[in-house]
Design a protein around this motif. Structure first.
Motif, PDB file in Angstrom:
ATOM      1  N   CYS A 544     -26.796  30.539  29.807  1.00 36.07           N
ATOM      2  CA  CYS A 544     -27.777  30.027  28.830  1.00 36.07           C
ATOM      3  C   CYS A 544     -27.761  30.879  27.555  1.00 36.07           C
ATOM      4  O   CYS A 544     -28.030  32.071  27.594  1.00 36.07           O
ATOM      5  N   PRO A 545     -27.436  30.286  26.384  1.00 35.08           N
ATOM      6  CA  PRO A 545     -27.335  31.074  25.150  1.00 35.08           C
ATOM      7  C   PRO A 545     -28.688  31.525  24.618  1.00 35.08           C
ATOM      8  O   PRO A 545     -28.761  32.408  23.767  1.00 35.08           O
ATOM      9  N   GLU A 546     -29.744  30.923  25.091  1.00 36.04           N
ATOM     10  CA  GLU A 546     -31.078  31.258  24.587  1.00 36.04           C
ATOM     11  C   GLU A 546     -31.853  32.135  25.557  1.00 36.04           C
ATOM     12  O   GLU A 546     -33.028  32.421  25.330  1.00 36.04           O
ATOM     13  N   CYS A 548     -33.245  31.441  28.258  1.00 39.10           N
ATOM     14  CA  CYS A 548     -34.541  30.845  28.596  1.00 39.10           C
ATOM     15  C   CYS A 548     -34.658  30.525  30.088  1.00 39.10           C
ATOM     16  O   CYS A 548     -35.657  29.961  30.514  1.00 39.10           O
ATOM     17  N   CYS A 589     -28.661  22.390  25.090  1.00 34.56           N
ATOM     18  CA  CYS A 589     -27.217  22.399  24.862  1.00 34.56           C
ATOM     19  C   CYS A 589     -26.467  21.853  26.070  1.00 34.56           C
ATOM     20  O   CYS A 589     -25.316  21.438  25.965  1.00 34.56           O
ATOM     21  N   LEU A 591     -25.320  23.512  28.581  1.00 32.30           N
ATOM     22  CA  LEU A 591     -24.329  24.418  29.174  1.00 32.30           C
ATOM     23  C   LEU A 591     -24.681  24.746  30.624  1.00 32.30           C
ATOM     24  O   LEU A 591     -23.797  24.913  31.467  1.00 32.30           O
ATOM     25  N   CYS A 592     -25.968  24.824  30.929  1.00 29.50           N
ATOM     26  CA  CYS A 592     -26.386  25.138  32.303  1.00 29.50           C
ATOM     27  C   CYS A 592     -25.909  24.046  33.257  1.00 29.50           C
ATOM     28  O   CYS A 592     -25.370  24.327  34.334  1.00 29.50           O
TER      29      CYS A 592
HETATM   30  S1  SF4 Z   1     -29.919  23.357  28.138  1.00 25.31           S
HETATM   31 FE1  SF4 Z   1     -29.731  24.889  29.763  1.00 25.31          FE
HETATM   32  S2  SF4 Z   1     -28.301  26.420  28.947  1.00 25.31           S
HETATM   33 FE2  SF4 Z   1     -28.942  25.186  27.176  1.00 25.31          FE
HETATM   34  S3  SF4 Z   1     -30.667  26.340  26.305  1.00 25.31           S
HETATM   35 FE3  SF4 Z   1     -31.541  24.852  27.767  1.00 25.31          FE
HETATM   36  S4  SF4 Z   1     -31.706  25.935  29.724  1.00 25.31           S
HETATM   37 FE4  SF4 Z   1     -30.344  27.163  28.393  1.00 25.31          FE
END
Ligand code: SF4
Ligand SMILES: Cc1cc2nc3c(=O)[nH]c(=O)nc-3n(C[C@H](O)[C@H](O)[C@H](O)COP(=O)(O)OP(=O)(O)OC[C@H]3O[C@@H](n4cnc5c(N)ncnc54)[C@H](O)[C@@H]3O)c2cc1C
Ligand code: SF4
Length: 628
Positions: A544-546, A548, A589, A591-592
């Motif tokens: 996760c780039p943020e 979070c 995004c 990505l997770c």
């Molecule tokens: S979609 Fe998933 S990887 Fe992307 S910011 Fe949100 S929790 Fe993090």
């Protein structure tokens, strides 16, 4: 059914912050995708004044936009303008605005559908008329002024909102079959009781708040002291107002800025020979002769060359929108912030200036607005005219004959918070008359809420309830750097070309709009976690780039009814792991979901039907039924 519909809805702040629940994120996304026609339909469905709002909405959606947590909010209002410019009543591409079809839902008696009377044709009255007409009622709109639009026409200056646009949007509402009676004043020409006795099954009162507040200081009754809303009303309707060379405006809010910038344009419009507020056309429409128009033109020669604005607040504290303050300064208006008026000075029975004091503090120890001043800090500023823009309140004298209607100690009409019903049976009230000065979109929301309450009280058919579902979406986002794109500035006309009352703000170009819209974080797309599949590998947390996401032992979670319910349903103990997510920072995004080795995370969009019918239902505060 969509489980936890409210929870997911609340994750879309632009939508929940909008008083009419516009799916702002939805139409923003259509701009990024190039499908502006669909975007227009989304923006227009809950909002009868979408084109007007694209110009001047105070945009609570934007103030609450989640992108603001990361850098700056999406320019939602300007993107609405992008849509209406292309497909709305003002469209420049030759498209027809989306057709409006009345819903055949009203309960008709032998003479057809019941009649409803609306008094006051501002945003609240117009929206109520629109929705009642869509529901199939016979609607009559009574308006005291010779123009429709309320404060949109009488208050908001033309350099922010074109009069042609107001007329076009109003005409679209009237085209639903709404009967308009101009120059019918409640309290003078009729009473609410008269309307009820004459067969109107329901009445909606939307008279606004147009009485300017006074300042209790010496000199307030001098010749040359005028009220801000009265000044704007006169300016917008083309009546004569002699200002002199030097004008001082007292007030720090948006209305004060409108007053100051209009006063400045009075002089400028003289140079161009143009009457303010589209007044020339208006006066000709009403049949005034050229002598009257010449008299109004002469008044322009008395326009202000120097406009100063005195506010109690320091510049950053001013309640006016910072962009408006900046534009006023760019145009040459001088600010005198942090000063309070002490006395209006006189010469030969007329205004000669203002004595002010430096503000020491604005609020007392309990946080109440209670300004104090620095002793001995008196300062005098010369002026030919002083315009007070220190707030408005409703004028309820016109309701004196209708004693059943209760007025609150604050001078507002008392209403039921849910239905907006007054204490007189069959009579409803909304907008600034019921709540004091607010904003256009809140007045619209009141009109819509009252329309629904009237419909229900008359035993009308059921308004279709909301339909919603989750739909898995493609992961789009890796690599397109939408999180790095800065907010695109809204184009404005250069100061040197701001002559007369021409609009200051311009619309985005296609490319600017697309870039701005692509900054949206897609708050309606959710990360849906499947606990059955999750193997607690931490892959999502790491990618996760943020930052979070966090994987924590369930024992570290604060106990709550919701968490206990989930634990019970999943039959897990305190030793289990839990994924905790900071929804505010998630940039969707995906990505997770991409990283997850077991497919336990899916990205799914919450989709809500956007038809005008369900837009009515969506606004229903008791909304409890969500169909997939
Ligand atoms: S979609 Fe998933 S990887 Fe992307 S910011 Fe949100 S929790 Fe993090
Ligand atoms: C100068 C100014 C600028 C503003 N700018 C913005 C802005 O940029 N963005 C924003 O969101 N909000 C703005 N507002 C606030 C916004 O205009 C109001 O909140 C909104 O118009 C209230 O709508 P309403 O329908 O309750 O009343 P109004 O718009 O005031 O309409 C009331 C109508 O009732 C009519 N009426 C009054 N008395 C009678 C009677 N006795 N009989 C029959 N008819 C009567 C009036 O003529 C008027 O047409 C501004 C307000 C002002 C004063
Ligand atoms: S980021 Fe997009 S969806 Fe989220 S609040 Fe802002 S406009 Fe709405």
């Amino acid at each position: 059914m969509v489980p936890d519909f409210r929870y997911f809805l609340n994750l879309i702040p632009c939508r929940t912050a909008c008083p009419v629940r516009t799916n702002a994120g939805g139409y923003v996304r259509t701009v990024a995708e190039g499908d502006t026609e669909r975007g227009y339909r989304i923006a227009r469905a809950p909002n009868p004044l979408a084109s007007i709002c694209g110009r001047i909405c105070a945009h609570p959606c934007e103030s609450n936009c989640r992108r603001g947590v990361i850098d700056q909010p999406i320019s939602i209002r300007a993107l609405k303008r992008t849509l209406t410019e292309r497909h709305g009543v003002e469209n420049t591409l030759g498209d027809q605005p989306a057709p409006l079809k009345p819903l055949p839902l009203a309960v008709g008696g032998p003479q057809g559908a019941p009649r409803a009377a609306i008094v006051g044709a501002g945003p609240a009255g117009l929206s109520c008329a629109h929705d009642l007409a869509l529901l199939g009622y016979r609607v009559t709109l009574f308006e005291a002024a010779p123009v429709v639009g309320g404060m949109l026409y009488q208050g908001v200056p033309e350099y922010r909102l074109s009069r042609d646009l107001i007329r076009a949007e109003v005409d679209q509402i009237l085209s639903l079959g709404v009967e308009l009676k101009l120059e019918w004043r409640l309290g003078r020409d009729f009473t609410v009781g008269d309307l009820r006795r004459n067969g109107y099954a329901a009445v909606f009162l939307a008279l606004g708040a147009s009485r300017g507040r006074d300042l209790d200081i010496p000199g307030k009754d001098l010749d040359g002291v005028i009220n801000g809303v009265d000044f704007l009303l006169n300016a917008n309707l083309g009546y004569r107002v002699a200002l002199g060379e030097r004008v001082l405006v007292i007030g720090g809010g948006n209305v004060a800025i409108d007053v100051a910038r209009t006063a400045l344009r009075y002089a400028a419009s003289h140079d161009s020979g143009q009457l303010p507020g589209g007044a020339e056309q208006l006066l000709q429409t009403w049949g005034y002769d050229n002598a009257f128009i010449d008299a109004a033109r002469t008044a322009l020669r008395l326009g202000a060359r120097h406009v100063q604005l005195v506010s109690l607040e320091s510049r950053p504290q001013m309640p006016a929108h910072p962009d408006e303050v900046r534009e006023a300064e760019e145009e040459g208006i001088t600010l005198l912030p942090g000063r309070g008026p002490k006395a209006i000075l006189a010469k030969n029975g007329r205004v000669a200036g203002l004595e002010t004091l430096e503000v020491e503090s604005l609020f007392d120890a309990s946080g109440r607005f209670n300004p104090t001043f620095v002793r001995g800090s008196e300062q005098r500023t010369e002026a030919d005219t002083i315009i007070l823009a220190v707030g408005q309140q409703p004028d309820t004298e016109c309701l004196a004959a209708d004693r059943e209607i209760e007025i609150t100690p604050r001078g507002l009409v008392a209403v039921d918070a849910r239905t907006l019903a007054t204490t007189m049976p069959g009579v409803y009230c909304g907008g600034d008359l019921a709540f004091g000065p607010r904003i256009v979109i809140e007045a619209e929301a009141d009109g819509k809420r009252a329309a629904l309450a009237i419909h229900e009280s008359l035993g009308g058919g059921t308004v279709p309830r909301v339909r919603a579902r989750f739909r898995p979406v493609e992961l789009r986002r890796a690599g397109d750097r939408y999180d790095r794109i800065p907010r695109q500035p809204i184009p404005t006309v250069p100061v040197a070309r701001r002559t007369g009352f021409r609009e200051v703000e311009d619309g985005y170009s296609d490319e600017q709009a697309r870039l701005e819209a692509s900054r949206c974080l897609w708050c309606n797309v959710e990360t849906i976690f499947d606990s059955e599949r999750c193997i607690l590998c931490s892959g999502c947390v790491e990618i996760c780039p943020e930052a979070c996401l966090a994987l924590v032992p369930a024992s570290r979670l604060h106990s709550s009814a919701a968490i206990d319910a989930v634990s019970d349903a999943l039959d897990v103990g305190a030793e289990a792991g839990a994924i905790v997510k900071d929804e505010a920072r998630c940039i969707r995004c995906g990505l997770c979901a991409e990283r997850c080795p077991t497919g336990a995370i899916t990205m799914e969009a919450l989709e809500i039907d956007e038809s005008p019918q369900t837009a009515l239902g969506l606004y229903h505060e008791d909304m409890n039924e969500v169909r997939p």
